[in-house]
Design an enzyme around this catalytic site. Structure first.
Site, PDB file in Angstrom:
ATOM      1  N   GLU A   1       0.825  -1.204   0.000  1.00  0.00           N
ATOM      2  CA  GLU A   1       0.000   0.000   0.000  1.00  0.00           C
ATOM      3  C   GLU A   1       0.864   1.260   0.000  1.00  0.00           C
ATOM      4  O   GLU A   1       0.862   2.040   0.960  1.00  0.00           O
ATOM      5  CB  GLU A   1      -0.979  -0.049   1.166  1.00  0.00           C
ATOM      6  CG  GLU A   1      -1.931  -1.244   1.035  1.00  0.00           C
ATOM      7  CD  GLU A   1      -2.895  -1.377   2.188  1.00  0.00           C
ATOM      8  OE1 GLU A   1      -2.850  -0.530   3.103  1.00  0.00           O
ATOM      9  OE2 GLU A   1      -3.691  -2.327   2.181  1.00  0.00           O
TER      10      GLU A   1
ATOM     11  N   HIS B   1     -17.779 -10.407   5.787  1.00  0.00           N
ATOM     12  CA  HIS B   1     -16.492  -9.781   6.053  1.00  0.00           C
ATOM     13  C   HIS B   1     -15.776 -10.515   7.169  1.00  0.00           C
ATOM     14  O   HIS B   1     -16.352 -10.792   8.220  1.00  0.00           O
ATOM     15  CB  HIS B   1     -16.666  -8.316   6.432  1.00  0.00           C
ATOM     16  CG  HIS B   1     -15.364  -7.598   6.584  1.00  0.00           C
ATOM     17  ND1 HIS B   1     -14.918  -7.081   7.777  1.00  0.00           N
ATOM     18  CD2 HIS B   1     -14.381  -7.329   5.675  1.00  0.00           C
ATOM     19  CE1 HIS B   1     -13.730  -6.524   7.609  1.00  0.00           C
ATOM     20  NE2 HIS B   1     -13.384  -6.662   6.341  1.00  0.00           N
ATOM     21  N   HIS B   2     -14.510 -10.854   6.914  1.00  0.00           N
ATOM     22  CA  HIS B   2     -13.639 -11.479   7.902  1.00  0.00           C
ATOM     23  C   HIS B   2     -12.351 -10.680   7.995  1.00  0.00           C
ATOM     24  O   HIS B   2     -11.460 -10.833   7.163  1.00  0.00           O
ATOM     25  CB  HIS B   2     -13.303 -12.923   7.496  1.00  0.00           C
ATOM     26  CG  HIS B   2     -14.422 -13.888   7.663  1.00  0.00           C
ATOM     27  ND1 HIS B   2     -14.444 -15.122   7.035  1.00  0.00           N
ATOM     28  CD2 HIS B   2     -15.569 -13.820   8.381  1.00  0.00           C
ATOM     29  CE1 HIS B   2     -15.546 -15.767   7.366  1.00  0.00           C
ATOM     30  NE2 HIS B   2     -16.253 -15.001   8.181  1.00  0.00           N
ATOM     31  N   GLU B   3     -12.243  -9.806   8.978  1.00  0.00           N
ATOM     32  CA  GLU B   3     -10.971  -9.148   9.254  1.00  0.00           C
ATOM     33  C   GLU B   3     -10.214  -9.993  10.264  1.00  0.00           C
ATOM     34  O   GLU B   3     -10.725 -10.301  11.345  1.00  0.00           O
ATOM     35  CB  GLU B   3     -11.188  -7.740   9.808  1.00  0.00           C
ATOM     36  CG  GLU B   3      -9.898  -7.056  10.265  1.00  0.00           C
ATOM     37  CD  GLU B   3      -8.815  -7.038   9.201  1.00  0.00           C
ATOM     38  OE1 GLU B   3      -7.722  -7.576   9.460  1.00  0.00           O
ATOM     39  OE2 GLU B   3      -9.070  -6.490   8.102  1.00  0.00           O
TER      40      GLU B   3
ATOM     41  N   HIS C   1      -8.272  -8.620   0.941  1.00  0.00           N
ATOM     42  CA  HIS C   1      -7.573  -7.357   1.166  1.00  0.00           C
ATOM     43  C   HIS C   1      -6.326  -7.619   1.995  1.00  0.00           C
ATOM     44  O   HIS C   1      -6.271  -8.574   2.765  1.00  0.00           O
ATOM     45  CB  HIS C   1      -8.487  -6.342   1.838  1.00  0.00           C
ATOM     46  CG  HIS C   1      -9.417  -5.679   0.885  1.00  0.00           C
ATOM     47  ND1 HIS C   1      -9.551  -4.311   0.793  1.00  0.00           N
ATOM     48  CD2 HIS C   1     -10.239  -6.199  -0.059  1.00  0.00           C
ATOM     49  CE1 HIS C   1     -10.435  -4.014  -0.149  1.00  0.00           C
ATOM     50  NE2 HIS C   1     -10.874  -5.146  -0.679  1.00  0.00           N
ATOM     51  N   GLU C   2      -5.321  -6.748   1.804  1.00  0.00           N
ATOM     52  CA  GLU C   2      -3.978  -7.003   2.332  1.00  0.00           C
ATOM     53  C   GLU C   2      -3.514  -8.388   1.891  1.00  0.00           C
ATOM     54  O   GLU C   2      -3.087  -9.203   2.693  1.00  0.00           O
ATOM     55  CB  GLU C   2      -3.935  -6.859   3.856  1.00  0.00           C
ATOM     56  CG  GLU C   2      -4.282  -5.488   4.372  1.00  0.00           C
ATOM     57  CD  GLU C   2      -5.790  -5.224   4.416  1.00  0.00           C
ATOM     58  OE1 GLU C   2      -6.199  -4.103   4.063  1.00  0.00           O
ATOM     59  OE2 GLU C   2      -6.537  -6.148   4.789  1.00  0.00           O
TER      60      GLU C   2
ATOM     61  N   GLU D   1      -7.177  -6.593  -3.096  1.00  0.00           N
ATOM     62  CA  GLU D   1      -6.737  -5.206  -2.976  1.00  0.00           C
ATOM     63  C   GLU D   1      -5.295  -5.163  -3.479  1.00  0.00           C
ATOM     64  O   GLU D   1      -5.052  -5.118  -4.662  1.00  0.00           O
ATOM     65  CB  GLU D   1      -6.870  -4.740  -1.529  1.00  0.00           C
ATOM     66  CG  GLU D   1      -6.583  -3.269  -1.332  1.00  0.00           C
ATOM     67  CD  GLU D   1      -6.511  -2.906   0.130  1.00  0.00           C
ATOM     68  OE1 GLU D   1      -6.923  -1.790   0.476  1.00  0.00           O
ATOM     69  OE2 GLU D   1      -6.027  -3.724   0.937  1.00  0.00           O
TER      70      GLU D   1
ATOM     71  N   GLU E   1      -9.392   3.914   0.388  1.00  0.00           N
ATOM     72  CA  GLU E   1      -9.468   4.324   1.789  1.00  0.00           C
ATOM     73  C   GLU E   1      -8.414   5.364   2.153  1.00  0.00           C
ATOM     74  O   GLU E   1      -8.606   6.171   3.065  1.00  0.00           O
ATOM     75  CB  GLU E   1      -9.352   3.107   2.720  1.00  0.00           C
ATOM     76  CG  GLU E   1      -8.009   2.422   2.741  1.00  0.00           C
ATOM     77  CD  GLU E   1      -7.894   1.319   1.703  1.00  0.00           C
ATOM     78  OE1 GLU E   1      -7.045   0.435   1.885  1.00  0.00           O
ATOM     79  OE2 GLU E   1      -8.649   1.345   0.709  1.00  0.00           O
TER      80      GLU E   1
END
Length: 676
Positions: free
Chosen positions: A174, A377-379, A453-454, A472, A478
């Site tokens: 990022e 969603h799973h963070e 993501h990440e 991502e 963001e």
């Protein structure tokens, strides 16, 4: 399926081993590229030319292993050749039918160490680039080996400019790209894109990254780039069991940036789909969600009076999605673990326990009545071990409630991801590569698609596992909420020729409230409204988010119409005009339709481009619905100025694309009835 008559499929191969030699060469199908492999002075080397231009000067090949000396190679044997020319179909994608047309050269390198005594190397040459990989078939089954070095090397000749950022940063991938003399590269992530004074554009990457660490490229200050693999905590690069093959090392070669963007080599070097029925349970589409409001600090991921993921708020988004034709609603922050410093909660997240104000069965029931699906969603907070232990229960919970798409997240500093033994892992070492693919495979059993993501970077595995629908893996939208600075205008003209060469990106476009009540320029979106529309065409993903708040769209329903109209699945895609870091123009035709869509974006400079419309079907008329920068538009002072106009055009026409500073243009070419 593709009809057997679609294209000639040719395959020719020498079925016998040829005598040992010191050099073998092969050409791409139209003789655009020539590659030669040789053994000289104990080194295995390859070199590539495009006509009379040297693309890669003689460069090393091979791996080294723990417990044995550096190998010396003596000869080339077992030379085989093959040619392939066929079509295959993506279940979804930027292009429905993909041609795989390559010539293959495979050889065996004879080395003087036990593990390198017989190293298979396969080269595949396409007219727009090539790939190679190693096959260690001679290592006995079950024998554990430790890779300590990858000698893959890319030696360029002459002066090149590069777009890159420093590898191994704590924020993973990022970062903003910088343009420098390529000789200044120290350690760069791939895809690594170069522009040469010789008129060529190159991009270095890899394909089919399975059970191997991600490759970065280390520069030597003189135009040579050596493979650098993300290691395990003990310094080992890869832990393998014989026999094994490596990922493909790839180089795209073209005369324009668009030639790189329109290449399909990465996909062609991956195995065919293992999910022939995916079309029954995943469809490309667009979504809204409880996401941007939290980045703007209007609500929170954590529980409490400002908790965003509450049942009433989710239903509000479902109503909005149903009213305007969106397929899904993403909800972040629904599960326990977000309170306090959630980035530190990797070992505390629950993926089955909801906060009390979030009723999963009621929400999915309500969504079903409206024709809108919940996007899960799973963070993980980088807590891979915690997530893996709960994964099957979490997937089953979602599957039982009709959730068929999950966004996963791994927000943790790279190099600080704890494995089962407490070792600190890089975000894309072999440990993480194994985990991400395991999630995708296990999700497929529940008919669930994954948007990571990440992530570990994309290497075309979406062909083999088409439920890995997007990622991502770059500096996304963001950063335009809280970045300091936010993404500059040139960022969107660099991504199509760097990060996007790897595969789809969930950039989350479509911010309408650009000025943000007079926010400082470098603390808000740095674009015009027309650019936000153009991003839906320029940045490809089979799942596209309308990221802004519902009230901001309803304040500009005229501009919002383009987001409602633009699809997320394509018959074909073409990069029409481009200069990396300056501007890009892309056209895409929706799958199964006669319409076309065009997106153009410029950097901080105003730009007027004349665009021929010869990509449209000859003899047909189209209504061009044009969303362009309005009078006085400027990303710095007047970002919301937008003009919407219409005109009838044909493939014989041209359009002037007037783009303001930081601006863009978005066009729908609606096919008109021939009788009108």
């Amino acid at each position: 399926m593709i009809p057997k008559t679609s294209l000639l499929f040719g395959l020719s191969m020498l079925a016998f081993a040829t005598p040992a030699v010191a050099r073998e060469c092969a050409q791409s199908p139209e003789k655009v590229l020539e590659l030669c492999v040789s053994v000289e002075g104990g080194e295995a080397l390859y070199e590539v030319k495009r006509g009379n231009v040297t693309v890669i000067a003689p460069s090393r090949l091979g791996l080294r292993f723990a417990g044995e000396a550096d190998p010396r190679f003596a000869e080339i044997g077992n030379v085989k050749r093959a040619s392939v020319d066929t079509l295959w179909e993506q279940p979804w994608g930027e292009q429905r039918l993909i041609r795989d047309n390559h010539n293959e050269l495979s050889v065996t390198l004879a080395g003087d160490t036990a593990l390198n005594k017989a190293v298979g190397v396969t080269f595949r040459l396409f007219d727009d680039g090539f790939g190679f990989r190693y096959d260690y078939a001679a290592i006995p089954a079950g024998q554990a080996v430790a890779v300590t070095a990858d000698d893959a090397q890319f030696r360029t000749v002459g002066a090149y400019q590069a777009w890159w950022y420093q590898g191994l940063g704590q924020e993973r991938d990022e970062y903003l790209y910088t343009q420098t003399d390529a000789r200044r590269i120290t350690l760069a992530e791939t895809p690594l894109t170069l522009k040469g004074d010789n008129g060529l554009y190159l991009s270095f990457h890899e394909a089919a990254l399975v059970d191997f660490p991600s490759m970065l490229l280390e520069g030597n200050g003189a135009g040579t780039y050596n493979a650098w693999l993300m290691p395990w905590p003990d310094g080992t690069l890869a832990k393998k069991t014989g026999p094994f093959t490596t990922p493909w090392r790839t180089v795209l070669v073209g005369e324009t940036p668009g030639a790189l963007a329109d290449s399909r080599i990465t996909l062609n070097l991956n195995e065919p789909s293992k999910l022939p029925d995916i079309g029954k349970w995943f469809k490309p589409g667009k979504y809204v969600g409880i996401w941007w409001e939290m980045h703007l600090e209007k609500s929170t991921w954590g529980s409490g009076p400002t908790h965003g993921a509450n049942t009433a708020n989710v239903k509000r988004y479902i109503d909005f999605a149903a009213k305007y034709g969106f397929d899904g609603v993403l909800v972040e922050g629904w599960n326990k673990g977000w309170d306090g410093d959630w980035i530190a909660n990797g070992d505390k997240f629950s993926f089955t326990e909801a906060y009390p104000d979030f009723d999963l069965p009621e929400i999915t029931r309500y969504g079903k009545t409206k024709g809108v699906k919940l996007i899960g969603h799973h963070e993980t907070g980088g807590g891979i071990e915690n997530y893996a232990r709960q994964l099957d229960d979490a997937l089953k919970l979602y599957a039982d409630n009709g959730v068929s798409l999950i966004k996963t997240g791994y927000v943790r500093h790279s190099g600080a991801i704890a494995d089962a033994d407490g070792g600190m892992q890089w975000f894309a070492g072999q440990y993480a590569v194994r985990h991400h693919l395991d999630v995708v495979k296990r999700a497929a059993k529940y008919h669930i698609a994954i948007n990571t993501h990440e992530p570990v970077k994309d290497t075309g595995l979406r062909r083999t596992w088409p439920n890995w629908v997007s990622r991502e893996g770059a500096r996304g939208q963001e950063f335009n909420a809280w970045g300091n600075p936010t993404n500059p205008p040139e960022h969107m003209t660099i991504l199509p020729f760097t990060r996007m060469l790897a595969g789809p990106m969930d950039y989350t476009p479509g911010i309408f409230d650009i000025a943000r009540q007079g926010k400082e320029l470098t603390r808000r979106v740095q674009s015009t409204l027309a650019t936000q529309l153009a991003e839906y065409v320029v940045i490809y993903s089979p799942i596209q988010m309308a990221a802004d708040l519902p009230e901001n769209y309803e304040a500009r329903v005229d501009a919002f119409q383009f987001i409602r109209d633009v699809p997320a699945d394509w018959e074909q895609s073409k990069t029409l005009q481009s200069a990396i870091g300056d501007y890009v123009v892309v056209a895409r035709q929706p799958r199964g339709q006669g319409d076309w869509y065009l997106g153009g974006i410029t950097d901080e400079a105003a730009r007027k481009l004349t665009q021929r419309l010869d990509f449209l079907a000859p003899g047909k008329r189209y209504e061009a619905q044009i969303y362009s920068d309005g009078p006085g538009a400027d990303y710095r002072t007047n970002p919301g100025a937008l003009t919407i106009s219409k005109r009838v055009v044909t493939s014989a026409d041209s359009l002037d694309l007037d783009m303001a500073p930081g601006g863009g243009v978005a066009i729908r070419f609606k096919l008109l009835d021939a009788r009108r």
